[in-house]
Design an enzyme around this catalytic site. Structure first.
Site, PDB file in Angstrom:
ATOM      1  N   GLU A   1      -5.322   1.727  -8.554  1.00 27.61           N
ATOM      2  CA  GLU A   1      -4.680   1.443  -8.084  1.00 27.61           C
ATOM      3  C   GLU A   1      -4.308  -0.143  -8.553  1.00 27.61           C
ATOM      4  O   GLU A   1      -5.248  -0.370  -9.344  1.00 27.61           O
ATOM      5  CB  GLU A   1      -5.238   1.134  -7.038  1.00 27.61           C
ATOM      6  CG  GLU A   1      -3.774  -0.100  -6.155  1.00 27.61           C
ATOM      7  CD  GLU A   1      -4.673  -0.816  -4.725  1.00 27.61           C
ATOM      8  OE1 GLU A   1      -5.244  -0.944  -4.439  1.00 27.61           O
ATOM      9  OE2 GLU A   1      -2.887   0.188  -3.354  1.00 27.61           O
TER      10      GLU A   1
ATOM     11  N   CYS B   1       1.002  -1.512   0.483  1.00 30.24           N
ATOM     12  CA  CYS B   1      -0.281   0.041  -0.368  1.00 30.24           C
ATOM     13  C   CYS B   1       0.656   1.475   0.273  1.00 30.24           C
ATOM     14  O   CYS B   1       0.447   2.668  -0.224  1.00 30.24           O
ATOM     15  CB  CYS B   1      -0.995  -0.279   1.417  1.00 30.24           C
ATOM     16  SG  CYS B   1      -0.234  -0.517   2.688  1.00 30.24           S
TER      17      CYS B   1
END
Ligand code: NAD
Length: 484
Positions: free
Chosen positions: A384, A283
């Site tokens: 993402e 992340c």
């Protein structure tokens, strides 16, 4: 050959789920199935919650110092089994063994930090809030908490929460990602030997059904979630409906900005690691490389030259610098993004598709990939990807960098490479993301600082670990007192 089926850990016992739905666990390097995982049911969850609830009162009345001594023992047990945990992790998740060791180290650091409970959990007090009246607030544990974890950090993420909840006097249930259930199972085997009272720690395997049952369960007081943004948002909303405490950490699209005055040669290794470490499945990974001003051509060349030397292979091999993606499905998803980038007109300057890794023809590999001349509206600049795909963008100045960062919905981390203190101040002052790296490519707060983003990268206010986590796992009971 029959594959092992991982077990749940409930009330101090290894138990089989009553479910007959099983998922597969894969070794991403070889592409072979290595285990099976039960998708636990609501009935399994009821048993775990009952055990945790029954254990709560005695554990809550145990002095914090005594509770922390379990963590001291746990730390020693983890150290003794350190390599074993790291190898299990690499086998099912794919990251290289050095990264797995780093993850296990970070997990243990949370255990270490939580042992400071006797100073971290104290309340506050003020005499004479009115004539002859004193006031004080205790932090009290609340009951049963649970963590729901993602696949990319199978060892560490549940331990951003569990040690703090536990040492504060709550009992706990962990739901690991169904893709990587073996690491946490190994960790619980070690925890089992430490001898926590029955029901204080529990682990249930499973997928979305058991997550839903957790979100709805009236005897679970709070949820710590880490995963993708759509799930994080859903978990946050559903906990709101059922009246639970919740901290819900989501996905990211992190920008690494390199200013014209940056020390490229010194910074390059950490910029490369930011994008390709854990094959981009962090992340905190860099996703967009914002090259500012006339540094762009030089940086592009050096970056690509370095990316081409990354040795791919099985993460268990010490020589490997980048492992596979964690699953075939995720590899295909990342390949889809590469297709999309080409379709939308980005310039593919390093193509990791079709990479051949000697000895591992069936592994889920994608090699380092680079797009240049990416624009902010392209899908690969907005969504993402979570893989080894770099989107290079050319920007004119700091204002453009800040605007780019603040226009992504995600706001997890942002990094800047420069030698100018004034530029750094402006950057950290104005950007939305909550984790900032200065000449650092992975801005990962250690256990004694809070971990979590803003915007679509985090729903809730109290982040993972750090000192504030004790607020999440306690209720402050305020007493206003007068004696005649
Ligand atoms: P995911 O959202 O698919 O799954 C996370 C957990 O939620 C798993 O335990 C899964 O079983 C459960 N789940 C999945 N879909 C669900 C649904 N529809 N309903 C209920 N439960 C569901 O995430 P992932 O693919 O395992 O993990 C990767 C993601 O996690 C990335 O987006 C990454 O950025 C994010 N992540 C964020 C952080 C952070 O600190 N913000 C840290 C690690 C990973």
């Amino acid at each position: 050959m029959s594959l092992p089926i991982v077990k749940n850990y409930v009330n101090g016992e290894w138990t089989e789920s009553e479910s007959d739905t099983l998922g597969d666990v894969w070794c991403p390097a070889t592409g072979e199935k290595i285990a099976r995982v039960p998708y636990s049911t609501k009935a399994d969850l009821d048993q775990a919650v009952r055990a945790a609830k029954d254990a709560f009162w005695e554990w809550r009345c145990t002095p914090p110092l005594t509770r922390s001594r379990y963590l001291f023992r746990l730390k020693e047990a983890f150290e003794e089994n350190f390599d074993d945990i790291a190898e299990t992790l690499t086998s099912e998740q794919g990251k290289i063994i050095d990264e797995a060791r780093g993850e296990v180290r970070r997990m243990i650091e949370n255990v270490e930090h939580a042992t400071g409970v006797t100073t971290l959990m104290t309340g506050y007090t003020l005499e004479d809030v009115a004539k002859d009246i004193d006031c004080y607030g205790h932090r009290q544990p609340m009951g049963v908490f649970a963590a729901i974890a993602p696949y990319n950090f199978p060892a560490m993420v549940p331990w951003w929460f569990l040690p703090y909840a536990l040492v504060a006097g709550n009992t706990f249930i962990v739901k690991p990602s169904e893709q990587v259930p073996m690491t946490q199972t190994r960790i619980f085997e070690i925890a089992d030997e430490v001898g926590f009272p029955e029901g204080v720690i529990n682990m249930l395997h499973g997928s979305r059904d058991v997550v839903n049952a957790m979100l709805d369960h009236p005897d679970i007081d709070g949820i710590s979630f880490v995963g993708s943004t759509p799930t994080a948002k859903y978990v946050y909303q559903r906990c709101g409906e059922t009246g639970k405490r919740v901290q819900s950490l989501g996905g990211a699209k992190n920008i690494v900005a390199v200013m014209p005055d940056a020390c490229i040669d010194e910074g390059l290794p950490s910029i490369i690691t930011s994008f390709y470490g854990c094959s981009g499945q962090r992340c905190l990974s860099g996703a967009i490389l914002a090259m500012v001003g006339d540094i762009a051509d030089q940086l592009r060349e050096k970056f690509i030259t370095a990316a081409k030397t990354i040795k791919m292979g099985n993460g268990l091999d010490e020589q490997t610098a980048m492992g596979p993606l964690a699953s075939a499905a995720h590899r295909d998803r990342v390949l889809g993004y590469i297709e999309k980038g080409i379709e939308e007109g980005a310039e593919l300057v390093l193509d990791g598709r079709g990479v051949k890794v000697e000895g591992y023809p069936d592994g889920f590999f994608i090699g380092p990939t680079v797009f240049d001349n990416v624009t902010p509206d392209m899908t690969i600049a907005r969504e993402e990807i979570f893989g080894p795909v770099v989107s290079m963008m050319r920007l004119k100045n700091l204002d453009e960098v800040i605007e780019l960062i603040n226009s992504r919905g995600f706001a997890n981390a942002a990094c800047i490479y420069t030698q100018s203190g004034a530029v750094v101040r402006e950057f950290k002052y104005r950007v939305k993301p909550s984790m900032i790296g200065v000449n650092i490519g992975i801005a990962a707060p250690m256990s004694f600082f809070p971990f979590g983003g803003a915007g679509n990268s985090m729903f809730g206010d109290i982040k993972g670990h750090g000192q504030e986590i004790f607020q999440f796992f306690t209720d402050t009971k305020v007493v206003i007192e007068r004696w005649f």
